[in-house]
Design an enzyme around this catalytic site. Structure first.
Site, PDB file in Angstrom:
ATOM      1  N   CYS A   1       0.831  -1.203   0.000  1.00 49.53           N
ATOM      2  CA  CYS A   1       0.000   0.000   0.000  1.00 49.53           C
ATOM      3  C   CYS A   1       0.872   1.261   0.000  1.00 49.53           C
ATOM      4  O   CYS A   1       1.554   1.533  -0.977  1.00 49.53           O
ATOM      5  CB  CYS A   1      -0.972  -0.048   1.168  1.00 49.53           C
ATOM      6  SG  CYS A   1      -2.380   1.074   0.967  1.00 49.53           S
TER       7      CYS A   1
ATOM      8  N   HIS B   1      -3.679  -5.576   0.953  1.00 52.25           N
ATOM      9  CA  HIS B   1      -3.402  -5.961   2.337  1.00 52.25           C
ATOM     10  C   HIS B   1      -3.868  -7.402   2.554  1.00 52.25           C
ATOM     11  O   HIS B   1      -4.880  -7.826   1.995  1.00 52.25           O
ATOM     12  CB  HIS B   1      -4.175  -5.072   3.313  1.00 52.25           C
ATOM     13  CG  HIS B   1      -3.699  -3.671   3.383  1.00 52.25           C
ATOM     14  ND1 HIS B   1      -2.585  -3.289   4.096  1.00 52.25           N
ATOM     15  CD2 HIS B   1      -4.202  -2.530   2.824  1.00 52.25           C
ATOM     16  CE1 HIS B   1      -2.425  -1.979   3.984  1.00 52.25           C
ATOM     17  NE2 HIS B   1      -3.387  -1.494   3.221  1.00 52.25           N
TER      18      HIS B   1
END
Length: 517
Positions: free
Chosen positions: A335, A450
């Site tokens: 991310c 994630h």
């Protein structure tokens, strides 16, 4: 029929409210109740994405799993995600509403009361019992006005309260006594039971203090919970996981994984799966001098990517990371960490502080922050790669995205083939989407997804590739999946609480409270 309720409040943050709530969700679920967790207002950088693409606090997702139900934004209608000093992104019913300073939010939250009430009532119509978690302490009397998190929520739900204190901090009797005495009379009457958490030693030694405090307050104790190492995802930045090295819970791990502990690191729960592997030593690093030469270096997610990237440079960590990458140390960015690995980041809309910055330049990637946050669950099918990912072709890694940036690699920008970095894999039903890049060396990669480490066969393969490079024999997979591991830990937690909490007193408290009639 409207559900009955019980609220778990604490004398401070990180006293164990989330875990006790999760334990009670598991206990009542095992007893055949339809139970759901609820936290009106949460502040956390560890979040989770529901099936609808809504963002909630990680603790409520864990509690929902303990209760055997899907997580929902009904369970955490207000989530605050700190993104700068005294500034937080405000997420309401799973979607970004605005970004406010602490002072601005103090007035703003009064307008959220009816949305919180509506979420609670909808949840209460669908279940037998709602276990409500407080936030911080109800004795924060400067925040009493328009309170949504503690006694304001207890009044809204008309719920009795179990007050939890943490003995490990010291002064637990003073904390419990002071908390109760600082409350208004109407608030005090809601506290029906007391409990102490994280006790090490002989509980008999506590008995005189328990009896004396019961006499002073007129409130009985429901239990003293012992300290235990239960490995369940947490939401709090005070987590012990961010301290000493983890994994094998000693210094003897054959593989050394270093995660950069960014000031605004988000979703460090991405890495708890490594605790399944006895050959891994997992540590969180804040200074260049702590890095050493790990087998794998990870740049995690960040709520303030530009600020954390500047922090890396100021402290010398950026130069150290580049030096290790040049030496061939494996590196993964997730991310915000993925964005940092690129060539540059621009913030034309002031999503963070505006401006732009050079990235670390290890992946051919340019990122532009956009006003709209992307929150979704996603499955990524890996392509054919060497190095760190050798043998992973075709594996499907499912997780979730939470980001406000749009990233384009060189292939997309130039509209042609020949980009040195390869797509990590394909997403979407037809494989049209891409999420992540892999350096031609196969030793540097990044993705917005994630949770992909939770796919144990993939993570075991990745670790065995590292072991092979060190001349170590590959290890067999752990005896259980990460999901089974989580459920096993939830059962351990429930057993612990069931063995040290007076559940009959809890049930009587719930059943006899007038608002639960």
């Amino acid at each position: 029929m409207r559900a009955r309720s019980l609220m778990i409040q604490g004398t401070a943050s990180s006293v164990g409210k989330s875990l006790v709530t999760a334990a009670l969700c598991r206990i009542f679920r095992r007893q055949g109740f339809s139970v759901a967790p609820f936290k009106a207002q949460n502040m956390s950088l560890n979040s989770f994405i529901t099936p609808e693409g809504h963002e909630i606090g990680r603790a409520q997702a864990v509690q929902a799993e303990a209760a055997g139900i899907e997580p929902s934004s009904l369970m955490n209608p207000v989530l605050l995600k700190p993104c700068a000093e005294h500034v937080s992104q405000v997420i309401v019913r799973g979607l970004v509403r605005c970004t406010l300073s602490a002072r601005e939010y103090h007035g703003f939250r009064a307008g959220l009361r009816e949305e919180v009430r509506a979420a609670y009532e909808e949840l209460a119509r669908a279940h037998d019992l709602i276990l409500i978690e407080g936030a911080g302490s109800p004795a924060e009397i400067n925040l009493r006005e328009n309170d949504l998190a503690n006694m304001g929520m207890a009044a809204m739900a008309d719920a009795p309260v179990l007050l939890l204190g943490d003995i490990e901090r010291g002064g637990v009797f003073a904390a419990l006594y002071g908390t109760v005495r600082l409350l208004e009379q109407e608030e005090r009457r809601r506290i029906r039971l007391l409990a102490i958490n994280k006790f090490r030693g002989d509980p008999g030694i506590l008995e005189p203090g328990l009896r004396q405090l019961e006499g002073l307050l007129g409130i009985p104790f429901a239990g003293v919970l012992p300290y235990a190492d239960i490995r369940i995802d947490e939401e709090d930045s005070l987590s012990e996981r961010l301290g000493a090295a983890r994994g094998a819970f000693c210094e003897a791990g054959e593989l050394d994984i270093a995660v950069i502990r960014l000031p605004r690191m988000s979703n460090y729960t991405d890495f708890t799966v490594f605790e399944l592997f006895p050959d891994v030593r997992l540590r969180y690093v804040q200074r260049a001098c702590e890095l050493g030469r790990p087998d794998l270096l990870v740049l995690p997610g960040s709520k303030s990517t530009l600020a954390d990237l500047a922090w890396l440079r100021r402290g010398g960590l950026a130069a150290a990371i580049l030096g290790l990458a040049a030496e061939g140390v494996a590196l993964i960015g997730i991310c915000g960490g993925f964005q940092m690995l690129g060539k540059g980041i621009r913030d034309p809309h002031g999503v963070e502080d505006g401006g732009e910055a050079r990235g670390l330049g290890l992946l051919d990637l340019e990122t532009v922050f956009e006003a709209e946050k992307r929150t979704r669950r996603v499955c990524l099918r890996l392509g054919k790669h060497g190095g760190l990912l050798a043998g992973s072709e075709g594996m499907e890694l499912c997780g979730y995205e939470i980001h406000m940036g749009r990233s384009e690699d060189g292939l997309r920008r130039e509209g042609g083939e020949g980009n040195a970095c390869a797509p990590l894999g394909r997403t979407g039903q037809n494989g049209a989407g891409r999420d992540g890049l892999v350096h031609p060396s196969g030793r540097i990669l990044g993705s917005y997804v994630h949770g992909f480490f939770d796919h144990v066969p993939f993570t075991r393969l990745l670790l065995n590739n590292l072991r092979r490079e060190k001349g170590l024999a590959p290890l067999a997979p752990p005896p259980m999946s990460h999901r089974d591991f989580r459920l096993n830990e939830l059962d351990r937690l429930a057993d612990l609480v069931e063995g040290h909490m007076d559940l009959d007193a809890l049930k009587s408290c719930i059943e006899q409270w007038p608002g639960n009639g």
